[in-house]
Design an enzyme around this catalytic site. Structure first.
Site, PDB file in Angstrom:
ATOM      1  N   GLY A  13       0.858  -1.182   0.000  1.00 41.70           N
ATOM      2  CA  GLY A  13       0.000   0.000   0.000  1.00 41.70           C
ATOM      3  C   GLY A  13       0.894   1.232   0.000  1.00 41.70           C
ATOM      4  N   ALA A  14       0.329   2.355   0.449  1.00 41.46           N
ATOM      5  CA  ALA A  14       1.094   3.614   0.420  1.00 41.46           C
ATOM      6  C   ALA A  14       2.410   3.477   1.177  1.00 41.46           C
ATOM      7  CB  ALA A  14       0.261   4.737   1.030  1.00 41.46           C
ATOM      8  N   SER A  42      -5.904  -0.950   1.410  1.00 40.62           N
ATOM      9  CA  SER A  42      -6.809   0.128   1.835  1.00 40.62           C
ATOM     10  C   SER A  42      -6.460   1.402   1.098  1.00 40.62           C
ATOM     11  CB  SER A  42      -6.663   0.391   3.336  1.00 40.62           C
ATOM     12  OG  SER A  42      -7.281  -0.626   4.058  1.00 40.62           O
ATOM     13  N   TRP A  45      -8.465   2.358  -1.814  1.00 41.85           N
ATOM     14  CA  TRP A  45      -9.860   2.753  -1.591  1.00 41.85           C
ATOM     15  C   TRP A  45      -9.998   4.089  -0.867  1.00 41.85           C
ATOM     16  CZ3 TRP A  45     -13.070   0.366  -4.578  1.00 41.85           C
ATOM     17  CH2 TRP A  45     -12.698  -0.891  -5.057  1.00 41.85           C
ATOM     18  N   GLN A  47     -10.478   7.816   0.068  1.00 38.20           N
ATOM     19  CA  GLN A  47     -11.307   8.761  -0.678  1.00 38.20           C
ATOM     20  C   GLN A  47     -10.892  10.209  -0.431  1.00 38.20           C
ATOM     21  OE1 GLN A  47     -15.446   8.006   0.241  1.00 38.20           O
ATOM     22  NE2 GLN A  47     -15.499   6.152  -0.986  1.00 38.20           N
ATOM     23  N   GLY A  48     -11.076  10.644   0.842  1.00 34.78           N
ATOM     24  CA  GLY A  48     -11.010  12.079   1.173  1.00 34.78           C
ATOM     25  C   GLY A  48      -9.721  12.748   0.745  1.00 34.78           C
ATOM     26  N   GLY A  49      -8.573  12.239   1.189  1.00 36.64           N
ATOM     27  CA  GLY A  49      -7.325  12.848   0.762  1.00 36.64           C
ATOM     28  C   GLY A  49      -6.210  12.750   1.777  1.00 36.64           C
ATOM     29  N   GLU A 118     -12.311  18.225   6.540  1.00 39.56           N
ATOM     30  CA  GLU A 118     -12.875  17.033   7.180  1.00 39.56           C
ATOM     31  C   GLU A 118     -12.965  17.281   8.674  1.00 39.56           C
ATOM     32  OE1 GLU A 118     -11.803  13.317   4.332  1.00 39.56           O
ATOM     33  OE2 GLU A 118     -10.130  14.069   5.473  1.00 39.56           O
ATOM     34  N   HIS A 241     -15.631   4.608  11.193  1.00 41.84           N
ATOM     35  CA  HIS A 241     -15.978   5.761  10.343  1.00 41.84           C
ATOM     36  C   HIS A 241     -17.480   5.970  10.463  1.00 41.84           C
ATOM     37  CE1 HIS A 241     -16.391   8.440   6.948  1.00 41.84           C
ATOM     38  NE2 HIS A 241     -15.077   8.465   6.802  1.00 41.84           N
ATOM     39  N   ARG A 287     -14.092  12.051  14.516  1.00 41.00           N
ATOM     40  CA  ARG A 287     -14.829  10.825  14.200  1.00 41.00           C
ATOM     41  C   ARG A 287     -15.380  10.061  15.384  1.00 41.00           C
ATOM     42  NH1 ARG A 287     -11.294   8.472   9.428  1.00 41.00           N
ATOM     43  NH2 ARG A 287     -11.951  10.204   8.135  1.00 41.00           N
ATOM     44  N   HIS A 348     -13.000   1.126  10.621  1.00 39.11           N
ATOM     45  CA  HIS A 348     -12.323   1.818   9.524  1.00 39.11           C
ATOM     46  C   HIS A 348     -10.813   1.866   9.672  1.00 39.11           C
ATOM     47  CE1 HIS A 348     -11.944   4.739   6.310  1.00 39.11           C
ATOM     48  NE2 HIS A 348     -11.367   5.620   7.113  1.00 39.11           N
ATOM     49  N   ARG A 383      -7.616   8.868  15.459  1.00 37.40           N
ATOM     50  CA  ARG A 383      -6.895   9.502  14.345  1.00 37.40           C
ATOM     51  C   ARG A 383      -7.680  10.665  13.756  1.00 37.40           C
ATOM     52  NH1 ARG A 383      -7.073   8.668   8.565  1.00 37.40           N
ATOM     53  NH2 ARG A 383      -8.651   7.071   8.892  1.00 37.40           N
ATOM     54  N   LEU A 389      -2.731   8.552   5.437  1.00 37.19           N
ATOM     55  CA  LEU A 389      -1.883   8.457   4.246  1.00 37.19           C
ATOM     56  C   LEU A 389      -0.619   9.281   4.469  1.00 37.19           C
ATOM     57  CD1 LEU A 389      -4.592   8.658   1.436  1.00 37.19           C
ATOM     58  CD2 LEU A 389      -3.282   6.652   2.142  1.00 37.19           C
TER      59      LEU A 389
HETATM   60  P1  FAD Z   1      -2.595  -0.873   2.940  1.00 38.63           P
HETATM   61  O1  FAD Z   1      -2.823   0.216   1.969  1.00 38.63           O
HETATM   62  O2  FAD Z   1      -3.797  -1.526   3.505  1.00 38.63           O
HETATM   63  O3  FAD Z   1      -1.678  -1.951   2.263  1.00 38.63           O
HETATM   64  C1  FAD Z   1      -1.388  -3.164   2.906  1.00 38.63           C
HETATM   65  C2  FAD Z   1      -0.750  -4.090   1.920  1.00 38.63           C
HETATM   66  O4  FAD Z   1      -0.211  -5.196   2.600  1.00 38.63           O
HETATM   67  C3  FAD Z   1      -1.677  -4.661   0.880  1.00 38.63           C
HETATM   68  O5  FAD Z   1      -1.008  -4.591  -0.344  1.00 38.63           O
HETATM   69  C4  FAD Z   1      -1.845  -6.133   1.271  1.00 38.63           C
HETATM   70  O6  FAD Z   1      -2.026  -6.983   0.178  1.00 38.63           O
HETATM   71  C5  FAD Z   1      -0.490  -6.384   1.908  1.00 38.63           C
HETATM   72  N1  FAD Z   1      -0.456  -7.455   2.897  1.00 38.63           N
HETATM   73  C6  FAD Z   1      -1.175  -7.570   4.034  1.00 38.63           C
HETATM   74  N2  FAD Z   1      -0.823  -8.671   4.706  1.00 38.63           N
HETATM   75  C7  FAD Z   1       0.147  -9.267   3.983  1.00 38.63           C
HETATM   76  C8  FAD Z   1       0.900 -10.455   4.151  1.00 38.63           C
HETATM   77  N3  FAD Z   1       0.729 -11.271   5.195  1.00 38.63           N
HETATM   78  N4  FAD Z   1       1.805 -10.778   3.201  1.00 38.63           N
HETATM   79  C9  FAD Z   1       1.984  -9.996   2.108  1.00 38.63           C
HETATM   80  N5  FAD Z   1       1.296  -8.853   1.909  1.00 38.63           N
HETATM   81  C10 FAD Z   1       0.394  -8.503   2.834  1.00 38.63           C
HETATM   82  N6  FAD Z   1      -6.660   7.668   5.043  1.00 38.63           N
HETATM   83  C11 FAD Z   1      -6.371   8.942   4.727  1.00 38.63           C
HETATM   84  O7  FAD Z   1      -5.368   9.491   5.213  1.00 38.63           O
HETATM   85  N7  FAD Z   1      -7.171   9.630   3.856  1.00 38.63           N
HETATM   86  C12 FAD Z   1      -8.272   9.091   3.292  1.00 38.63           C
HETATM   87  O8  FAD Z   1      -8.945   9.730   2.496  1.00 38.63           O
HETATM   88  C13 FAD Z   1      -8.613   7.764   3.637  1.00 38.63           C
HETATM   89  N8  FAD Z   1      -9.730   7.181   3.128  1.00 38.63           N
HETATM   90  C14 FAD Z   1      -9.957   5.852   3.378  1.00 38.63           C
HETATM   91  C15 FAD Z   1     -11.044   5.233   2.765  1.00 38.63           C
HETATM   92  C16 FAD Z   1     -11.240   3.859   2.917  1.00 38.63           C
HETATM   93  C17 FAD Z   1     -12.410   3.179   2.256  1.00 38.63           C
HETATM   94  C18 FAD Z   1     -10.339   3.115   3.728  1.00 38.63           C
HETATM   95  C19 FAD Z   1     -10.525   1.644   3.910  1.00 38.63           C
HETATM   96  C20 FAD Z   1      -9.285   3.750   4.388  1.00 38.63           C
HETATM   97  C21 FAD Z   1      -9.095   5.116   4.209  1.00 38.63           C
HETATM   98  N9  FAD Z   1      -8.024   5.769   4.822  1.00 38.63           N
HETATM   99  C22 FAD Z   1      -7.753   7.071   4.509  1.00 38.63           C
HETATM  100  C23 FAD Z   1      -7.056   5.029   5.619  1.00 38.63           C
HETATM  101  C24 FAD Z   1      -5.843   4.720   4.722  1.00 38.63           C
HETATM  102  O9  FAD Z   1      -6.287   4.432   3.425  1.00 38.63           O
HETATM  103  C25 FAD Z   1      -5.052   3.543   5.245  1.00 38.63           C
HETATM  104  O10 FAD Z   1      -4.786   3.703   6.605  1.00 38.63           O
HETATM  105  C26 FAD Z   1      -3.722   3.465   4.505  1.00 38.63           C
HETATM  106  O11 FAD Z   1      -3.968   3.405   3.127  1.00 38.63           O
HETATM  107  C27 FAD Z   1      -2.922   2.269   4.972  1.00 38.63           C
HETATM  108  O12 FAD Z   1      -1.833   2.113   4.122  1.00 38.63           O
HETATM  109  P2  FAD Z   1      -0.811   0.939   4.372  1.00 38.63           P
HETATM  110  O13 FAD Z   1       0.210   1.045   3.322  1.00 38.63           O
HETATM  111  O14 FAD Z   1      -0.408   0.956   5.785  1.00 38.63           O
HETATM  112  O15 FAD Z   1      -1.684  -0.386   4.185  1.00 38.63           O
HETATM  113  C1  SIN Z   2     -12.850   9.788   4.234  1.00 35.85           C
HETATM  114  O1  SIN Z   2     -12.719  10.151   3.067  1.00 35.85           O
HETATM  115  O2  SIN Z   2     -13.815  10.076   4.944  1.00 35.85           O
HETATM  116  C2  SIN Z   2     -11.778   8.947   4.835  1.00 35.85           C
HETATM  117  C3  SIN Z   2     -10.719   9.820   5.333  1.00 35.85           C
HETATM  118  C4  SIN Z   2      -9.856   9.107   6.323  1.00 35.85           C
HETATM  119  O3  SIN Z   2     -10.124   7.971   6.709  1.00 35.85           O
HETATM  120  O4  SIN Z   2      -8.892   9.743   6.761  1.00 35.85           O
END
Ligand code: FAD
Ligand code: SIN
Length: 537
Positions: A13-14, A42, A45, A47-49, A118, A241, A287, A348, A383, A389
């Site tokens: 992910g990010a 995640s 998916w 949305q907000g930013g 937000e 959420h 939230r 969430h 949070r 992000l």
């Molecule tokens: P993730 O993006 O979840 O990536 C995890 C990765 O790990 C995935 O690729 C998965 O396949 C991999 N993985 C997991 N377990 C294993 C394993 N055992 N072996 C190998 N790979 C594995 N935050 C904001 O700041 N702004 C927003 O607008 C916002 N909107 C959101 C909307 C939605 C619908 C959701 C669900 C969350 C939102 N969030 C937002 C929260 C934010 O998106 C997440 O907290 C953030 O993207 C997490 O990033 P990450 O890289 O930590 O994990």
């Molecule tokens: C949202 O767009 O409401 C999600 C934002 C976030 O989880 O930070």
């Protein structure tokens, strides 16, 4: 099979992708994704930013203050300040990579970034790409990673457990040596060795029956780190959420908080606005406050949902600001410009996680945790919207700098790790155990460890999760592993960590609200839990 990299990044992910891009190009990186690289995080998916002080009338101090306030006095100021002050540079970095942030023409005729608002933010501070910021971010980062010669992407590969010096019986400080990985298509488990390993596996929100998260959010990184001997912190602070679409066909569809930021109001089924009864910031309160207010009103009225109304805005405004949300609602029969839409809270975000320092280091040498997997101290007890992000980006960069220094001082040597031993297991004869327990864990967490908690509910949850863990452990010890079994084992362990942490907190603070201790204690402190040494160690 065995393979060696300088750095293994578990998760794409990010956090994982950003780490891969920030590490020096001479390091060979293995980047694991348990499903496909693009859309199963995640991040995709979101949305907000991304929150960032970009407006000249906004200030770092204000962003820091808003974060601390939302976090109910539990955020660590050093982590908060580091994250907030990193934001403008990181946004610049993303722009250089080609991230298509939404722009608008200002009064001076210049096209600047559009900043939305937000809950909990005192300024417009959320930079975004329409209402699908995550898709744009994931796509931008993935494109760059695929061009990087030093990164090998390994898809459909699920990390099972970390390999540490302690597990191998070596003396001295515990050091992470790599990980066992299940290749999903072949069912083979192989070992990867590395000089540094980063857990970037996202959160654990799938532990609840209703969630905004994709299926992979099963807390794998937190569970692996715990089994390897790392402390975890603040696991009781699971964020709900306030507004997921309430519709049988809309599995996990989020309605961004930016809808309220642009004027949307929460309404009871009779059309009455209610948020001002709970907080002077009304619909833009943090939230925890909004989700609890909705939960309270739904229980008081016995209603299945509340409503979110932005129909006072024009169709053009809604379509241009929220094109994806508008389209999805329309597909499901709701016209956002004409009527309120039904919404409910859903799990969430995992505010707690593997305890890390400002370099994203964990308790184990050579092991880093990033993004939603980690507890950096930024989120405290709740949070602030769109800080997640940003945290992924900021701490991935910090980890990259630290790994670069560590590996230049001590260049990693390939080493022989023991092969995965499955000589004592057979093919599963009762997959139903996995599916049944998966549902049971998620239902018990929703019913007993949800938005409002009590000692009695937590005690019930605790005794049930012990039974489930025993059953899952026994199954794990007898049958060949599959990705479903790995996720179930992790999910149940993380559920236990949440329950244990919730039981330890004898107050209500931020996202942890209990009827037995409704007030906050005078002093805020983190909930730290430490794994006991395993019997065979
Ligand atoms: P993730 O993006 O979840 O990536 C995890 C990765 O790990 C995935 O690729 C998965 O396949 C991999 N993985 C997991 N377990 C294993 C394993 N055992 N072996 C190998 N790979 C594995 N935050 C904001 O700041 N702004 C927003 O607008 C916002 N909107 C959101 C909307 C939605 C619908 C959701 C669900 C969350 C939102 N969030 C937002 C929260 C934010 O998106 C997440 O907290 C953030 O993207 C997490 O990033 P990450 O890289 O930590 O994990
Ligand atoms: C949202 O767009 O409401 C999600 C934002 C976030 O989880 O930070």
């Amino acid at each position: 099979m065995q393979k060696h990299y300088d750095v293994i990044i578990i998760g794409s992910g990010a956090a994982g992708l950003t780490l891969a891009l920030h590490l020096p190009k001479h390091l060979q990186i293995g980047l694991l994704s348990k499903s496909s690289l693009l859309s199963h995080s995640s991040t995709y998916w979101a949305q907000g930013g991304i929150s960032a002080v970009l407006d000249e009338d906004d200030h770092f101090d204000d962003h820091v203050r808003d974060t601390l306030q939302a976090g109910a006095e539990l955020c660590h100021e050093d982590a908060t300040r580091y994250t907030v002050e990193s934001a403008p540079e990181l946004i610049h970095w993303l722009t250089e990579l080609g991230m298509p942030f939404t722009r608008e023409r200002g009064e001076d005729g210049e096209r600047g970034f559009h900043l939305t608002r937000e809950g909990g933010h005192s300024h417009r501070r959320v930079i975004h790409a329409e209402d699908a910021t995550g898709k744009a971010l994931q796509t931008t980062l993935v494109n760059r990673v695929l061009q990087a010669d030093n990164v090998e992407v390994i898809e459909d590969a699920i990390a099972v457990d970390l390999i540490t010096s302690q597990k191998l019986g070596e003396s001295g400080d515990n050091r992470c040596l790599g990980a066992y990985v299940l290749e999903r298509r072949s069912g083979q488990v192989y070992s990867l060795s590395a000089g540094a390993t980063a857990l970037a596996t996202g959160g654990a929100n799938k532990v609840y029956l209703y969630t905004s998260n994709p299926d992979g959010s099963s807390g794998d990184g937190i569970a692996m780190a715990w089994r390897a001997g790392c402390r975890v912190a603040n696991m009781e602070f699971m964020q709900f959420h306030p507004t997921c679409l309430y519709h049988p066909d809309a599995k996990s569809f989020l309605i961004s908080e930016a809808v309220r930021g642009e004027g949307g109001k929460l309404l009871l089924p009779n059309g009455e606005a209610f948020m001002q009864r709970f907080d002077e910031r009304a619909d833009l309160a943090p939230r925890d406050v909004v989700a609890r207010a909705i939960d309270h009103e739904m229980k008081r009225l016995g209603s299945d949902c509340v409503y979110l109304d932005i129909s006072h805005r024009s169709k053009g405004f809604i379509q241009s600001h929220f094109p994806n949300i508008y389209r999805r609602c329309l597909e499901l029969g709701y016209e956002m410009d004409k009527e309120p839409i039904p919404v409910v809270p859903a799990a969430h975000y995992t505010c707690g996680g593997v305890l890390t320092n400002l370099q994203a280091r964990t308790d184990i040498d050579g092991l880093y945790a990033l993004g939603e997997t980690a507890c950096t101290g930024l989120h405290g007890a709740n949070r602030l919207a769109s800080n997640s992000l940003l945290e992924c980006l900021a701490f991935a960069r910090a980890a990259a700098d630290d790994i670069a220094i560590q590996l230049s001082e001590q260049p990693p040597q390939p080493r022989n790790l023991p092969a995965w031993d499955d000589s004592r297991v057979t093919d599963s004869d009762e997959e139903v155990v996995v599916t049944h327990n998966w549902h049971e864990v998620r239902r018990l967490m929703w019913n007993y460890v949800g938005i409002v908690r009590t000692d009695k509910r937590l005690a019930r949850a605790s005794s049930r999760i012990e039974l489930l863990l025993n059953e899952i452990d026994e199954y794990y010890g007898h049958f060949k592993i599959s990705s479903d079994l790995i996720e179930l084992r992790n999910l149940a362990l993380v559920a236990k960590l949440i329950i244990d942490s919730a039981i330890k907190r004898k107050e209500s603070r931020g996202l942890h609200f209990t009827l037995d201790y409704p007030e906050a204690l005078a002093e805020a402190s983190d909930t730290l839990i430490t794994p006991q040494p395993r019997r065979e160690d």
